[in-house]
Design an enzyme around this catalytic site. Sequence first.
Site, short mmCIF file in Angstrom:
data_model
loop_
_atom_site.label_atom_id
_atom_site.label_comp_id
_atom_site.label_asym_id
_atom_site.label_seq_id
_atom_site.Cartn_x
_atom_site.Cartn_y
_atom_site.Cartn_z
N ASP A 199 -39.62 -5.81 -13.53
CA ASP A 199 -39.81 -5.05 -12.77
C ASP A 199 -39.92 -5.01 -11.87
O ASP A 199 -39.90 -4.14 -10.71
CB ASP A 199 -39.36 -3.16 -13.75
N TYR A 218 -34.08 3.55 -15.67
CA TYR A 218 -34.62 3.67 -15.99
C TYR A 218 -35.90 4.47 -14.78
O TYR A 218 -35.77 3.95 -13.90
CB TYR A 218 -35.54 2.69 -16.89
#
Length: 657
Positions: A297, A381
């Site tokens: 990420d 998320y």
Amino acid sequence: MRTHPLQRLTADEIRAARALLDDNGLVTATTKFALLGLEEPDKLTVLGHRPGDPVDRRVRAVLLDLATGASRTVIASLTRNVVDSVEAIDPVTDGQPPILLEELVTVDEIVKADAGWREAMARRGITDLDLVRPCPLSAGNFGIPSQRGRRVLHVLSFLQHRPEDHPWAHPIDGVVAYVDLIEKKVIELVDDSVLPIPEEEANHDDPAYTGPPRTTLKPIEITQPEGPSFTVDDDVVTWENWTFRVGFDPREGLVLHQLGWRDGDRVRPVIYRASLAEMVVPYADPSPVRFWQSYFDAGEYLLGQQVNSLELGCDCLGEIHYFDAVLADGDGAPREVRNAICLHEEDYGVLWKHTDIFTESAETRRQRRLVISFFVTVGVYDYGFYWYLYLDGTIQLEVKATGVVFTSAYKPDSSYASEVAPGLGAPFHQHLYCARLDMMVDGLDNAVDELEVQPLPIGPANPNGNAFTRRTTRLRSEAEGARAADPLAGRTWRISSSDSTNRLGRPVAYELRPEGRPLLLSDPASATANRAAFATKSLWVTRYDPAERFPAGDLVNQHPGGAGLPKYVAADRAIEDQDIVLWHTFGAVHFPRPEDWPVMPVEYCGFTLRPVGFFDRNPTLDVPATPAAHCGHHGHQQGEDHGAHGGHGGHGEHHHG
């Protein structure tokens, strides 16, 4: 005018950087800025800086030509108005620039224009493609021949029943499209199986689904009538004995610079630079459609670029100071994110307490902590990163993972997914984070010892079998510094000064206390383990090198692997009594529960740095007692710990309201 080497880039500096690269022929009509950030000077330059000294403001840019796919890394000086270096990026050996926000948008048009993909949707009974939401995801590097040297995203798809319906409840499973972003076409379609699309909706923002809000919760008011105890001067924060500089990087997000403790008339350094340098989210489903799911990420998506704008009185409670973030968009223009970083203090229960049976003294002091935090949304998320500084010198990083679990169709008795709703699966996965801690405990030269409990057998020196001691092992080289946590051994790592001692004649130190959860679960021979080698160890210790910034290397997107920490430690440099950097991997294994659906309550993980002999005695003896008016309420006995924090979170915890 910037007066400190670590001051954050301004909007004017971002514009100047774009103009400088344009003037040097590095920007065309099809050039995009995959990254533009401050190129921090090396540590000795920063430490040697004095007010009034000249500052050479440099930037690092990663440029991508959308017409050709060619990319390069550029370093330029805004102060000297020159380009210092231009380095071409080889997509086969070096990887690709990070994913652009606008690339995620173009995927929708690309897949919906592909005949094979449309036929795959038709086989699943889907005729209204306007309600299909293609989800672009980083491809990784798994040696797929059709992807070699190409800039690729993998696309899974989800269905909406209507525009306001959350698509994650309806995965269109069994099919994935590999998309070339430069040629703007689907280069391969994997249509493995036609699986039922879960029907049940799961709209967590719709009262028709959630039911009416409960009315039983009474208000909690957080007030500081005299204002906060911290001060902010530009980016420099002072709170109690702590001082540090706030930074913000487009890749790492929040950075804490030059974190130190004021001791009399001097500031004792503890950490030169602290950040969340990388994270990987590997999934466990080995199917042909999903085996590649392993997202970096920070390196692939840029955590800083995904930062949320926090709302006063909603995301943070109490007496808040916000820092805005200024980031460069894909065109190299400044983009301001209001309230990107939240700074506040909060009560944290009892700090110390003793009632003495002989003197009848009864003393209690309350703990409080300073919280520096930011939230990002990466795909489904949401991650909150919270740095905590305590009155007693303790430092913590806590990560709060929430949002929506990534979904699949559930195959009965699956070994790799949980059923979270009828027919709806959530594949098993991990969230593994790597903090980069450029340590500077009372000076540049530090050393690391591994500490473990050591039970002792019954014998002449231990006749009753009650004895135990502690085993200490000095880590002397980078090879020795690659370690795994061991909770049953009580394994911790002590970072001590090579030059400074306390009044007992022992080196002043901080101790890294890991949580010790599982490391990367992918097979050591897998592509994921090769690319995310940092996650195979809990601790890495390296000799400081300003070029060694990221645990998985500079360019993570589609990199073949082996970069970052494995490359850094290959020289096996000495780390004893040296300027060293600690890299700590921590995280959680997620076997999703029905309770994690349709939106997941926060899952916590993190680590603690605690002073060990850094002080000569308890540094909080001078913390005053809490006024009596604040210790009792409606007949409760004075001194009860009502409302204190017994665990995670706190009064200032972020929430969306």
